[in-house]
Design a protein around this motif. Sequence first.
Motif, mmCIF file in Angstrom:
data_model
loop_
_atom_site.group_PDB
_atom_site.id
_atom_site.type_symbol
_atom_site.label_atom_id
_atom_site.label_comp_id
_atom_site.label_asym_id
_atom_site.label_seq_id
_atom_site.Cartn_x
_atom_site.Cartn_y
_atom_site.Cartn_z
ATOM 1 N N VAL A 1 -11.643 4.945 1.884
ATOM 2 C CA VAL A 1 -10.566 5.271 2.822
ATOM 3 C C VAL A 1 -10.981 4.899 4.237
ATOM 4 N N SER A 2 -12.171 5.227 4.612
ATOM 5 C CA SER A 2 -12.670 4.916 5.949
ATOM 6 C C SER A 2 -12.667 3.413 6.207
ATOM 7 N N ALA A 3 -12.861 2.633 5.158
ATOM 8 C CA ALA A 3 -12.865 1.175 5.281
ATOM 9 C C ALA A 3 -11.463 0.588 5.333
ATOM 10 N N GLY A 4 -10.433 1.400 5.112
ATOM 11 C CA GLY A 4 -9.074 0.905 5.242
ATOM 12 C C GLY A 4 -8.167 1.136 4.060
ATOM 13 N N ARG A 5 -8.641 1.767 3.035
ATOM 14 C CA ARG A 5 -7.785 2.065 1.884
ATOM 15 C C ARG A 5 -7.078 3.399 2.076
ATOM 16 N N SER A 6 -6.267 3.752 1.116
ATOM 17 C CA SER A 6 -5.610 5.061 1.154
ATOM 18 C C SER A 6 -5.887 5.791 -0.149
ATOM 19 N N GLY B 1 0.841 -3.326 6.605
ATOM 20 C CA GLY B 1 -0.465 -3.603 7.194
ATOM 21 C C GLY B 1 -1.147 -2.414 7.822
ATOM 22 N N GLU B 2 -0.577 -1.209 7.632
ATOM 23 C CA GLU B 2 -1.211 -0.016 8.195
ATOM 24 C C GLU B 2 -2.531 0.288 7.498
ATOM 25 N N ILE B 3 -2.588 -0.055 6.215
ATOM 26 C CA ILE B 3 -3.802 0.149 5.431
ATOM 27 C C ILE B 3 -4.076 -1.117 4.635
ATOM 28 N N HIS B 4 -5.257 -1.232 4.106
ATOM 29 C CA HIS B 4 -5.657 -2.396 3.334
ATOM 30 C C HIS B 4 -5.699 -2.050 1.866
#
Length: 158
Positions: free
Chosen positions: A6-11, A154-157
């Motif tokens: 999550v910290s890297a951009g996932r949800s 593009g809010e999350i990866h």
Amino acid sequence: MVLEEVSAGRSAVIGPLRPQDEAALDLLALHGIAIKLHFGIGNWMGCYHWIPASPLFSGLPCGGLAGEAYVNVRPRYVMSELGGEVLAGSFSNSQTRLEAPAILWYSDIERITVGKGYLVFCQYLIFDAPMADPLADRLLANLISMLQASLREGEIHG
């Protein structure tokens, strides 16, 4: 680990948390996410769940308090707000002999930013084995759609 992803951009979605989920609560606290749970079905004063008119509740009864349709899925435990976006909440009254009277606001579904990603806490009982409840199925589908929309925007990866 989920929190690193999550910290890297996932949800990710977490829920519903209960007081006996000590390992999960401790791990979250170690990462600066202190979850404070409260009994979500109220006492003699009740705990009232607010269902906003939003895409998360699309196709479901919404725009006010949770009624009979939510009886099988409403949270058993609610959270003190975490400082994120409260997507659904609840309120109760503190009328006890132990504290001054006050109206208390809680979070039922809340999205917080963790690094570059989002963590969604959902206290609604929609993740367990199928219980033949179309409302639970629809709320879960809407929650997944909300996360997919954030991914597309593009809010999350991925």
